[in-house]
Design an enzyme around this catalytic site. Sequence first.
Site, mmCIF file in Angstrom:
data_model
loop_
_atom_site.group_PDB
_atom_site.id
_atom_site.type_symbol
_atom_site.label_atom_id
_atom_site.label_comp_id
_atom_site.label_asym_id
_atom_site.label_seq_id
_atom_site.Cartn_x
_atom_site.Cartn_y
_atom_site.Cartn_z
ATOM 1 N N GLY A 129 0.764 -1.244 0.000
ATOM 2 C CA GLY A 129 0.000 0.000 0.000
ATOM 3 C C GLY A 129 0.789 1.286 0.000
ATOM 4 O O GLY A 129 0.198 2.366 -0.034
ATOM 5 N N GLU A 144 4.055 -6.526 1.747
ATOM 6 C CA GLU A 144 3.783 -6.889 0.350
ATOM 7 C C GLU A 144 3.703 -5.660 -0.553
ATOM 8 O O GLU A 144 2.652 -5.378 -1.135
ATOM 9 C CB GLU A 144 2.438 -7.625 0.260
ATOM 10 C CG GLU A 144 2.372 -8.897 1.066
ATOM 11 C CD GLU A 144 0.991 -9.536 1.065
ATOM 12 O OE1 GLU A 144 0.922 -10.768 1.118
ATOM 13 O OE2 GLU A 144 -0.010 -8.793 1.007
ATOM 14 N N GLY A 176 3.897 -3.464 -3.838
ATOM 15 C CA GLY A 176 3.868 -3.714 -5.281
ATOM 16 C C GLY A 176 4.153 -2.427 -6.020
ATOM 17 O O GLY A 176 5.214 -2.218 -6.610
ATOM 18 N N ARG A 177 3.173 -1.489 -5.938
ATOM 19 C CA ARG A 177 3.260 -0.221 -6.666
ATOM 20 C C ARG A 177 4.591 0.500 -6.428
ATOM 21 O O ARG A 177 5.211 0.998 -7.362
ATOM 22 C CB ARG A 177 2.113 0.684 -6.213
ATOM 23 C CG ARG A 177 1.976 1.964 -7.017
ATOM 24 C CD ARG A 177 1.013 2.932 -6.339
ATOM 25 N NE ARG A 177 -0.234 2.340 -5.930
ATOM 26 C CZ ARG A 177 -1.354 2.325 -6.651
ATOM 27 N NH1 ARG A 177 -1.379 2.887 -7.823
ATOM 28 N NH2 ARG A 177 -2.442 1.759 -6.184
ATOM 29 N N TYR A 206 -10.094 5.321 -12.158
ATOM 30 C CA TYR A 206 -9.949 6.029 -10.870
ATOM 31 C C TYR A 206 -9.742 7.528 -11.016
ATOM 32 O O TYR A 206 -9.399 8.199 -10.043
ATOM 33 C CB TYR A 206 -8.743 5.492 -10.072
ATOM 34 C CG TYR A 206 -8.493 4.016 -10.138
ATOM 35 C CD1 TYR A 206 -9.390 3.114 -9.572
ATOM 36 C CD2 TYR A 206 -7.339 3.503 -10.734
ATOM 37 C CE1 TYR A 206 -9.146 1.752 -9.623
ATOM 38 C CE2 TYR A 206 -7.093 2.142 -10.776
ATOM 39 C CZ TYR A 206 -8.000 1.270 -10.231
ATOM 40 O OH TYR A 206 -7.760 -0.076 -10.272
ATOM 41 N N CYS A 229 -12.282 4.294 -28.790
ATOM 42 C CA CYS A 229 -13.550 4.912 -29.181
ATOM 43 C C CYS A 229 -14.427 5.240 -28.002
ATOM 44 O O CYS A 229 -15.552 4.724 -27.890
ATOM 45 C CB CYS A 229 -14.270 3.981 -30.133
ATOM 46 S SG CYS A 229 -13.540 4.086 -31.738
ATOM 47 N N GLU A 230 -13.932 6.044 -27.089
ATOM 48 C CA GLU A 230 -14.820 6.606 -26.075
ATOM 49 C C GLU A 230 -14.185 7.829 -25.445
ATOM 50 O O GLU A 230 -12.958 7.922 -25.333
ATOM 51 C CB GLU A 230 -15.244 5.572 -25.040
ATOM 52 C CG GLU A 230 -14.154 4.868 -24.300
ATOM 53 C CD GLU A 230 -14.733 3.808 -23.368
ATOM 54 O OE1 GLU A 230 -14.975 2.695 -23.862
ATOM 55 O OE2 GLU A 230 -14.956 4.093 -22.185
HETATM 56 N N1 LLP Z 1 -1.215 -7.146 -0.824
HETATM 57 C C1 LLP Z 1 -2.529 -7.259 -1.071
HETATM 58 C C2 LLP Z 1 -3.304 -8.277 -0.394
HETATM 59 C C3 LLP Z 1 -3.149 -6.400 -2.007
HETATM 60 O O1 LLP Z 1 -4.451 -6.519 -2.232
HETATM 61 C C4 LLP Z 1 -2.371 -5.431 -2.675
HETATM 62 C C5 LLP Z 1 -2.980 -4.537 -3.669
HETATM 63 C C6 LLP Z 1 -0.993 -5.356 -2.390
HETATM 64 C C7 LLP Z 1 -0.451 -6.224 -1.447
HETATM 65 C C8 LLP Z 1 -0.069 -4.377 -3.052
HETATM 66 O O2 LLP Z 1 -0.412 -3.067 -2.803
HETATM 67 P P1 LLP Z 1 0.524 -1.873 -3.353
HETATM 68 O O3 LLP Z 1 1.821 -1.908 -2.591
HETATM 69 O O4 LLP Z 1 0.743 -2.108 -4.787
HETATM 70 O O5 LLP Z 1 -0.268 -0.665 -3.072
HETATM 71 N N2 LLP Z 1 -5.306 -1.355 -9.550
HETATM 72 C C9 LLP Z 1 -5.194 -0.373 -8.489
HETATM 73 C C10 LLP Z 1 -4.452 -0.920 -7.297
HETATM 74 C C11 LLP Z 1 -5.090 -2.149 -6.694
HETATM 75 C C12 LLP Z 1 -4.327 -2.689 -5.524
HETATM 76 C C13 LLP Z 1 -4.885 -3.991 -5.098
HETATM 77 N N3 LLP Z 1 -4.187 -4.628 -4.035
HETATM 78 C C14 LLP Z 1 -4.496 0.872 -9.052
HETATM 79 O O6 LLP Z 1 -4.186 0.915 -10.219
HETATM 80 O O7 LLP Z 1 -4.301 1.833 -8.308
#
Ligand code: LLP
Length: 437
Positions: free
Chosen positions: A244, A289, A291-292, A333, A360-361
């Site tokens: 997150g 965890e 990711g982003r 979003y 096309c939108e």
């Molecule tokens: N762990 C779990 C259980 C999660 O559901 C997520 C993200 C993460 C870790 C990783 O979170 P991060 O560090 O990436 O914030 N598609 C959306 C984001 C969806 C995130 C879903 N879960 C966007 O483009 O902003």
Amino acid sequence: MNLRDTLCIKDGRLNIGGCDCVELAKKYGTPLYVLDEEYVRQVMRAYLEGLSDYGKYAVAYASKALSCLALYNIVKEEGLWTDVVSGGELYATQKAGIDPKHIVMHGNNKTPKEMKEGVETGVGHIVVDGIDEIDRLDKIAGEVGKKATVLIRVNPLVEAHTHAAVQTARPDSKFGVIIGEEATNAIKTILTKENLIFDGLHCHIGSQIFDYSAFELAVDTMVEFIASLNKQGIKVNTLNMGGGFGIYYSGDDPLFTPMRYAHTVRNLALLLEKSISKHGIEKPFLIIEPGRSIVGEAGITLYTVGTIKEIKGIRKYVAIDGGMFENPRYALYQSKYTAINASRADKPFVQSVAVCGKCCESGDMIGIDIPLQDTQVGDTLAVFSTGAYNYSMASNYNMNAVPPMVIVKDGKSDYIVKPQTYDDLIRNNALPEWFKG
Ligand code: LLP
């Protein structure tokens, strides 16, 4: 803009990983995803370094942000774990040779097939997301003949200040079991199951979070819950706090560096230690965890500018050869992005334009008020912070090909995702017998 050593302006043009962006666009075509290997590695190392004093920890890269074999190779080399959320992500990790013990498997509705694959592969943790998953997983593990080590996803009811679509810990959420009685009962049920080994708790409060007080509250809340479980004789070995951590996209977003992430998780771990001693629990193995934050700012997307349309007194549209099929985040979003004219990167920003795609939108936008230099048809436009949740959420909408991705490092570049061809777009089309007349 959040520029850095490996993302800078050189000779009037944008440069990433030692490669000139206009040259990359020429060599590989556009749209093109570009990933800066050095930055990915720096953030991974920062997270590990930030938690090193805590001692018992793992950083599980959240595959959903960007999943491809090259990235899993980096994950392995840097000593991270991986979180997966589908059979497909699990499959890719195994093709890349990730140790199954270092995999955390999520999903609010894992299919029986996915559960079976998780158990057969021997993933380190399967995160049970709901009460009725317990029986299903126990039965499947029994059929496979292997015990499944599980965490339970707990909803700590801590609200994170972020977009509603990526908030996950409100009372009204499809994820997890509510902290307290509901979660305790779920754990007690797990403990009665022959084929499940209860190892601990998971929570994830949301994504793109800047306000770390939400994490701090979540940590304390989870530790307090562990203490209440301990009082009932339930041992908790592992605490997985999810991901997150936010990144810079535009405007007033904080500016992040790998050091800043190290600092953030060091503080979180210190807070955890304090909370542990306050509540008198045994120190759990900590998993995070992210990711982003690992791939988001490492990635940019390059486009070629096409039609430019000015509607006097209303707005100027700069159309690019990409759009919502390769970056659906504005459509989903209303996400904000920063861009630069990579061909004239040292020129002043003189206008605010709507960067639109070719689908096309009307909602097919990258942003509606993006500051930009003077820009002409044929220029290379770069959009920043597109490494996370762009390629992984891309589609073939309007039968557009998902763009390829190249990785760059020290002036070298090469594909990590190859281009799709028109043939790829119809590869899985089929004609039923009665069409063949
Ligand atoms: N762990 C779990 C259980 C999660 O559901 C997520 C993200 C993460 C870790 C990783 O979170 P991060 O560090 O990436 O914030 N598609 C959306 C984001 C969806 C995130 C879903 N879960 C966007 O483009 O902003």
